[in-house]
Write a protein that holds these residues in place. Sequence first.
Motif, PDB file in Angstrom:
ATOM      1  N   UNK A  40       0.845  -1.192   0.000  1.00  0.00           N
ATOM      2  CA  UNK A  40       0.000   0.000   0.000  1.00  0.00           C
ATOM      3  C   UNK A  40       0.878   1.238   0.000  1.00  0.00           C
ATOM      4  N   UNK A  41       0.398   2.281  -0.694  1.00  0.00           N
ATOM      5  CA  UNK A  41       1.192   3.500  -0.829  1.00  0.00           C
ATOM      6  C   UNK A  41       0.271   4.711  -0.750  1.00  0.00           C
ATOM      7  N   UNK A  42       0.771   5.783  -0.138  1.00  0.00           N
ATOM      8  CA  UNK A  42      -0.025   6.999   0.021  1.00  0.00           C
ATOM      9  C   UNK A  42      -0.285   7.697  -1.307  1.00  0.00           C
ATOM     10  N   UNK A  44       5.383  -7.554  -8.670  1.00  0.00           N
ATOM     11  CA  UNK A  44       4.184  -7.082  -9.374  1.00  0.00           C
ATOM     12  C   UNK A  44       3.492  -5.976  -8.586  1.00  0.00           C
ATOM     13  N   UNK A  45       3.353  -6.142  -7.265  1.00  0.00           N
ATOM     14  CA  UNK A  45       2.711  -5.089  -6.470  1.00  0.00           C
ATOM     15  C   UNK A  45       3.547  -3.813  -6.494  1.00  0.00           C
ATOM     16  N   UNK A  46       4.858  -3.977  -6.438  1.00  0.00           N
ATOM     17  CA  UNK A  46       5.737  -2.815  -6.462  1.00  0.00           C
ATOM     18  C   UNK A  46       5.591  -2.067  -7.800  1.00  0.00           C
ATOM     19  N   UNK A  47       5.538  -2.822  -8.910  1.00  0.00           N
ATOM     20  CA  UNK A  47       5.443  -2.205 -10.231  1.00  0.00           C
ATOM     21  C   UNK A  47       4.081  -1.561 -10.461  1.00  0.00           C
ATOM     22  N   UNK A  81      -6.155  -7.766  -6.464  1.00  0.00           N
ATOM     23  CA  UNK A  81      -7.119  -6.943  -5.748  1.00  0.00           C
ATOM     24  C   UNK A  81      -6.482  -5.571  -5.578  1.00  0.00           C
ATOM     25  N   UNK A  82      -7.242  -4.512  -5.837  1.00  0.00           N
ATOM     26  CA  UNK A  82      -6.657  -3.178  -5.738  1.00  0.00           C
ATOM     27  C   UNK A  82      -7.704  -2.146  -5.360  1.00  0.00           C
ATOM     28  N   UNK A  83      -7.250  -1.079  -4.707  1.00  0.00           N
ATOM     29  CA  UNK A  83      -8.123   0.067  -4.473  1.00  0.00           C
ATOM     30  C   UNK A  83      -8.253   0.848  -5.772  1.00  0.00           C
ATOM     31  N   UNK A  84      -9.212   1.773  -5.807  1.00  0.00           N
ATOM     32  CA  UNK A  84      -9.468   2.473  -7.076  1.00  0.00           C
ATOM     33  C   UNK A  84      -8.356   3.438  -7.458  1.00  0.00           C
ATOM     34  N   UNK A  85      -7.377   3.631  -6.578  1.00  0.00           N
ATOM     35  CA  UNK A  85      -6.246   4.484  -6.926  1.00  0.00           C
ATOM     36  C   UNK A  85      -5.435   3.952  -8.088  1.00  0.00           C
ATOM     37  N   UNK A  86      -5.553   2.649  -8.397  1.00  0.00           N
ATOM     38  CA  UNK A  86      -4.849   2.095  -9.554  1.00  0.00           C
ATOM     39  C   UNK A  86      -5.661   2.245 -10.840  1.00  0.00           C
ATOM     40  N   UNK A 125      -2.987   4.107  -3.223  1.00  0.00           N
ATOM     41  CA  UNK A 125      -3.079   2.944  -4.098  1.00  0.00           C
ATOM     42  C   UNK A 125      -2.582   1.719  -3.337  1.00  0.00           C
ATOM     43  N   UNK A 126      -3.389   0.661  -3.368  1.00  0.00           N
ATOM     44  CA  UNK A 126      -3.057  -0.578  -2.665  1.00  0.00           C
ATOM     45  C   UNK A 126      -3.313  -1.755  -3.586  1.00  0.00           C
ATOM     46  N   UNK A 127      -2.436  -2.745  -3.534  1.00  0.00           N
ATOM     47  CA  UNK A 127      -2.533  -3.908  -4.417  1.00  0.00           C
ATOM     48  C   UNK A 127      -2.211  -5.184  -3.649  1.00  0.00           C
TER      49      UNK A 127
END
Length: 408
Positions: free
Chosen positions: A164-166, A378-381, A351-356, A395-397
Amino acid sequence: MDLLTIGAFAKAARLSPKALRLYDDLGLLPPARVDPDTGYRFYAPEQLERARLVAWLRRLGMPLARIQRVCACATDAAAAQEIRGYWAQVEAETAARRDLAGFLLAHLDRAPHAGATGRQTPDTQTPDTQEHGPQEHGPRTPGPSEGNAPMPDTTLTLRYSARSDTGLVRPGNQDAVYAGDRLLAVADGFGPAGAPASAAAIEALADLDTGAPLPPGNLLNVLQDAVEAAARAVGTAAPAPVPTSAPSAPPAPGTAPVGTTLTAMLWTGTHLALVHIGDSRAYLLRDGELFRITHDHTLVQSMIDDGRLTEAEAASHPDRSLLLRALLSDGPPPTADLKLHAPRPGDRYLLCSDGLPVVAEPADIRRVLMEEAEPDEATRALIALANGAGGPDNVSCVVADVVAPATP
């Protein structure tokens, strides 16, 4: 003016006299005259148009309170819009019941090699061509030939990563993520206490990752209980603020809705069960193709479903983030979408938040998932992809690969 008796009027309007008496009591269709001595009702021919409208709306199943709103509309256009909104609600509720029925059938119809008989399998339960239709290198719904694979005879396992990232704009992170041997989850909080709300929803589900193996027939109840527990946890962790302004005044600071989305997958040993509320998303990468397996619970998605908005128009709509379903701090738990997926070795779930997806094209999401061999990379990219496009939101993945056990 010649008036019609209640019997003649009922026949012309295709309503029963009993219904007409009820509509009179409700003020929905009062008679033109009531005999003061006998109490007998008489109706004017001009009332037939309204009576027939009421009859048709009742045949649609519209509640009387909603019919009163239609009849109170000042123009035909406003009445049509009210009916259109009601029918969109009916279709959404029907879709939710359809998904529940599909979920139950997926448990009951678990014969080996079911696909060879031509029966529908969990991967093909919800073919929504408006949302998930084929797109070049974009998400689409698996067709019958893709979903009818036999259940794997070997025990599969998950290899997973969560991040997860701000982002680059928001001052704080209101997302929460979880990835374990049995549970994958993403929650996107909103409002003044969005961070505690999302964290509470995830924590309420965390016990599913360590509990005893779930009996297949009990899975639906377990997921429903988990959603209710998450809703209670959100209400406790992020109580709704008390408005300090008068009802007619602009909302005071701190009175914005508080809640969270929730998209989670529970591994049963043979299947992945999906529970979904809000606009976070789940995707499946299978055989090089990307499938979107959730439906956004947003105003713009409902307008797309209703044919009032195109996908291109939705991307710039001012209310594109307005949720129709979410776990709220001051409301009952909404109806969750429940689905069952039969995984294959080599499948990759995201699975991801809508930030992606709000900043990344489906083709770019697919490319990253194809290029990065390990879930952690993959999550990092994927987060770098969102931030490279401006990072306007948290954004969270969660990325999980379905793998077969190594051959001895």
